[in-house]
Design an enzyme around this catalytic site. Structure first.
Site, short mmCIF file in Angstrom:
data_model
loop_
_atom_site.label_atom_id
_atom_site.label_comp_id
_atom_site.label_asym_id
_atom_site.label_seq_id
_atom_site.Cartn_x
_atom_site.Cartn_y
_atom_site.Cartn_z
N GLU A 50 60.68 -51.36 19.06
CA GLU A 50 60.11 -52.59 19.61
C GLU A 50 61.14 -53.37 20.41
O GLU A 50 60.85 -53.86 21.52
CB GLU A 50 59.54 -53.45 18.48
CG GLU A 50 58.39 -52.82 17.72
CD GLU A 50 58.84 -52.01 16.50
OE1 GLU A 50 58.06 -51.88 15.56
OE2 GLU A 50 60.00 -51.50 16.52
N CYS A 73 58.48 -53.82 11.34
CA CYS A 73 59.12 -54.26 10.10
C CYS A 73 59.11 -55.79 10.01
O CYS A 73 59.09 -56.50 11.02
CB CYS A 73 60.54 -53.73 10.00
SG CYS A 73 61.65 -54.24 11.33
N CYS A 82 61.28 -56.67 13.45
CA CYS A 82 60.62 -56.35 14.72
C CYS A 82 59.36 -57.17 14.93
O CYS A 82 58.98 -57.46 16.07
CB CYS A 82 60.30 -54.85 14.77
SG CYS A 82 61.78 -53.82 14.95
N ARG A 182 64.40 -26.92 15.05
CA ARG A 182 65.59 -27.31 14.29
C ARG A 182 66.08 -28.70 14.70
O ARG A 182 66.50 -29.50 13.86
CB ARG A 182 66.70 -26.29 14.49
CG ARG A 182 66.44 -24.94 13.85
CD ARG A 182 67.55 -23.95 14.18
NE ARG A 182 67.33 -22.66 13.54
CZ ARG A 182 68.13 -21.61 13.67
NH1 ARG A 182 69.22 -21.71 14.43
NH2 ARG A 182 67.85 -20.48 13.05
N ASP A 198 71.48 -11.68 7.54
CA ASP A 198 71.47 -12.04 8.97
C ASP A 198 72.71 -12.79 9.44
O ASP A 198 72.95 -12.88 10.64
CB ASP A 198 70.25 -12.91 9.27
CG ASP A 198 68.94 -12.18 8.98
OD1 ASP A 198 68.93 -10.94 8.99
OD2 ASP A 198 67.92 -12.86 8.71
N ARG A 205 70.78 -24.16 19.45
CA ARG A 205 71.65 -23.70 20.54
C ARG A 205 70.92 -23.70 21.89
O ARG A 205 71.29 -22.96 22.79
CB ARG A 205 72.21 -22.32 20.22
CG ARG A 205 73.12 -22.34 19.00
CD ARG A 205 73.83 -21.03 18.76
NE ARG A 205 72.94 -19.94 18.43
CZ ARG A 205 72.39 -19.76 17.23
NH1 ARG A 205 72.63 -20.62 16.24
NH2 ARG A 205 71.61 -18.73 17.00
N THR A 300 58.86 -18.19 -1.51
CA THR A 300 57.95 -18.11 -2.65
C THR A 300 58.22 -19.21 -3.66
O THR A 300 57.29 -19.82 -4.20
CB THR A 300 58.09 -16.73 -3.33
OG1 THR A 300 57.86 -15.70 -2.35
CG2 THR A 300 57.10 -16.58 -4.46
#
Length: 364
Positions: A50, A73, A82, A182, A198, A205, A300
């Site tokens: 705001e 807020c 705000c 990500r 892995d 990236r 899982t």
């Protein structure tokens, strides 16, 4: 309001523990509306949307209509409320997407503006606003962060061949979008199996977005990982959080590099760190959004614990077969009337792959 929501998304992954908010100020006349100010929550959580919009609008904020994705807020924090900023700016109407459940706000911002003579309309794009700020809302309403699984599978739901070979199942378009995901989360969490198979960096990236990589978190069970694993040795950004059970045998001073913070939590009966304690620790650190990129066991475990709020599923048009590694292991499900149910929120093609965003359905 859709413009305000788009602006708010710029803050995802960068503003925790604060919400990602967007604000648009519009001046209306006989010719229609004209945007005079735009703002979104800045990195670190301040300045707020705001005040950013008011600053850009200047004197033209007087008599404008404010479109805000979350209730302004009403409490004094590091910055002034705000709601007071909008009142002082002289807006005549506020369109608010959804209420802020924080007990310091929770209707107080709306009431303060109404008492100042501002017309307030609540609920425009409420569902979209709640989905966007699912992390912030979850920490306030449930006490835990919003948890998303990100999985990349073959058409038949496999993540690796029988020999654990998995790079790459999906195409470059899917992998690029995975990196963008990500950048929109506070933490990316994985397990030791993924690291051993892995050796991922678990960073964003994409050119220009490298600095928006999330904090990395690693859950260690019974398996040891090499000291030179990429997730431990990355030289930029905050330390990797490594979650161990209290009885873990690894020596902190020998195993983990200077960019690593060891976090010990209670173990379950099988010797694995308890997920609810990991999530509680992340909330205590101000984390609101967690992206799980892991293997079958951790996927899982989160599903069994009812800890998955949404799934980002990248599905290739290939088949590996039943002798390959599944994305999800045994859930002990013996009643189809009690299946874990998700709704398809978004679906789109990425190269030769299909992407789906699935949101957990409420019980009942």
């Amino acid at each position: 309001m859709r413009v305000a929501l788009a602006l708010a998304r710029r803050g995802l992954g960068q503003v925790a523990p604060n919400p990602a908010v967007g604000c648009v100020l519009v001046q209306y006349d006989h010719e229609g509306g004209r945007v005079v100010g735009r703002g979104w929550t800045q990195p670190g959580g301040r300045p707020h949307a705001e005040t950013e919009a008011i600053g850009r609008a200047g004197k033209e904020s007087l008599g404008s209509v404010a479109y805000v994705t979350l209730e302004p807020c009403a409490h004094q924090g590091h910055t002034d409320p705000c709601a007071d900023a909008l009142i002082s700016a002289g807006i005549k109407r506020a369109v608010v997407a959804t209420l802020d459940p924080d007990e310091r706000v929770s209707g107080k911002g709306i009431l303060r503006m109404k008492r100042a003579g501002i017309q307030v309309d609540l609920g425009c794009c409420n569902r979209q606003a709640r989905q966007l700020n699912a992390g912030f809302l979850a920490t306030r309403e449930t006490g835990r962060p919003h948890v998303a699984l990100k999985v990349a599978t073959t058409f038949d739901g496999k993540i690796a061949a029988i020999n654990r070979h998995s790079q790459w199942i999906t195409g470059p378009e899917s992998r690029a979008y995975g990196h963008l995901l990500r950048s929109r989360f506070d933490v990316i969490l994985t397990g030791s199996g993924t690291v051993l198979n892995d050796n991922p960096m678990m960073t964003c990236r994409l050119p220009g977005l490298e600095k928006y990589s999330p904090i990395r978190a690693l859950v260690l069970g019974h398996r040891k990982i090499p000291f030179d694993s990429k997730i431990l040795s990355y030289e930029h950004g905050p330390p990797t959080l490594v979650y161990l059970g209290y009885k873990h045998s690894l020596a902190e001073d020998n195993v983990f590099l200077k960019k690593v913070e060891v976090c010990k939590v209670r173990c379950d009966t099988f010797g694995y760190p308890v997920l609810s304690e990991i999530l509680a620790d992340l909330v205590a650190r101000g984390i609101t959004r967690v992206l799980v990129e892991a293997g079958s066991r951790l996927n899982t475990a989160f599903l069994k614990a009812e800890g998955v709020d949404e799934i980002h599923w990248f599905r290739a048009s290939t088949i590996l077969g039943n002798d390959s590694i599944p994305v999800i292991g045994d859930l002990g499900q013996d009643n189809v009337e009690k299946l874990r149910r998700f709704s398809v929120i978004e679906q789109k093609r990425m190269g030769n792959d299909m992407y789906e965003l699935l949101s957990k359905q409420a019980n009942g």
